[in-house]
Write an enzyme that holds these catalytic residues in place. Structure first.
Site: not given
Length: 340
Positions: A127, A152
């Protein structure tokens, strides 16, 4: 140099999280390109119906070493595409241990199963959140310092580090694809974003346009961007799935080379621009609720995707905001029909 033809004849590809949003598109892209595929998914956020009937399916957890050993042996797995994980940034801030468990600890177990089972190729769903808030303006290249600002991003970065170290120590190569904002749905409406309560902006907006939500919250109107709302690089999920097929080919053909590459278009749209596009495509006006910023949200994130274009010959087919919205809308309507 490896042979793609012999790999396809002898081996299958295991897709973790293959019943979920991006994973189900990757399964279709692999099948369309002639690869044999198997899927493992715990169905916490995925859907059994999202996996084609002719694809072997295993319901279970990627950290279950005995199950993974059985799948690798039964299906003759030669590569893993790893999509299983948790993806909601604000939730990672409020429940970091869930993210370090699902995205880091379980990825470590999966990588160990791959090594023990003789799987030599691994593609990881990473990501842009690994970059945090970049110091530079404009599209971000892969050599940008990775300084995540939420759990995250950190949980994904730790898995990138594990893959790097494992590739150094074993006969194993990998590609970490750093996604920017994934959106849209399969152009043939075979699958799409189906999770209830999803937080993806375009998904939320088309739900509102179809009356499934009363409004759309705009989180932050005071960012340092042209209209004050966050800017993101929205990549069509089918273009992203195609990038995984190209990555797999590259890993098989050149087993000594690993990669970490951005997946985006190189330009972004603000939240308000996205909502305007949904209004335009649907000819309806979404109610917008202006709200405070969410924890862990940077002002702008766009990809420098020149590396994946040059290295893999990746060329997007759906780089158009209205097209992305149109495909998302068609899938949302199909979901409504399924519910009826």
């Amino acid at each position: 140099m490896g042979s793609i033809e012999s790999f396809r004849a002898e081996r299958s590809v295991l897709v973790t999280g293959g019943a979920g949003y991006i994973g189900s598109h990757a399964v279709l892209a692999l099948k369309d390109a002639g690869w044999k595929v198997a899927v493992i998914d715990n169905l916490v956020t995925g859907f059994r119906w999202a996996v084609p009937d002719d694809v072997p399916f295993y319901e279970g957890d990627i950290a279950d070493g005995d199950l993974l050993a059985r799948i690798i042996a039964e299906q003759q797995i030669g590569a893993i595409l790893h999509f299983a994980g948790s993806v909601v940034v604000p939730e990672s801030v409020s429940d970091p241990l869930k993210y370090y468990s699902n995205n880091t600890v379980k990825s470590r177990a999966l990588i160990e199963s791959a090594i023990q089972g003789g799987v030599k190729h691994f593609i990881f769903s990473s990501t842009a959140a690994t970059y945090g808030t970049p110091d530079r303006d404009g599209p971000i290249p892969e050599d940008t310092a990775q300084k995540p600002i939420n759990p995250y991003g950190t949980s994904k970065l730790m898995t990138e580090w594990m893959l790097r170290d494992v590739a150094f120590a074993h006969d194993f190569n990998y590609c970490a694809l750093r996604y920017f904002n994934v959106a849209g749905a399969d152009p043939q409406a075979r699958t799409g974003q189906s999770t209830a309560g999803a937080t993806h902006l375009i998904k939320v907006a088309v739900e509102a346009a179809l009356g499934k939500r009363e409004s759309v919250a705009v989180f932050g109107t005071d960012f340092d961007t042209p209209d004050g709302t966050g800017v993101r690089d929205y990549i069509h999920v089918s273009d992203l799935a195609h990038a995984h097929v190209l990555a797999l080919e590259a890993l098989v053909e050149n087993p000594k080379e690993s990669h970490f590459l951005n997946c985006g278009y190189g330009h972004g749209y603000s939240v308000l621009e996205v909502l305007d596009a949904v209004d335009r495509v649907t000819n309806r006006k979404i109610v917008r609720i202006l709200s405070d910023r969410r924890a862990g949200d940077p002002a702008s994130l766009t990809a420098d995707s020149s590396a994946i274009r040059a290295r893999f010959g990746w060329e997007p087919r759906h780089d158009d905001l209205d097209t992305i919205v149109t495909h998302a809308l068609a899938w949302e309507r199909r979901l409504s029909e399924r519910a009826d």
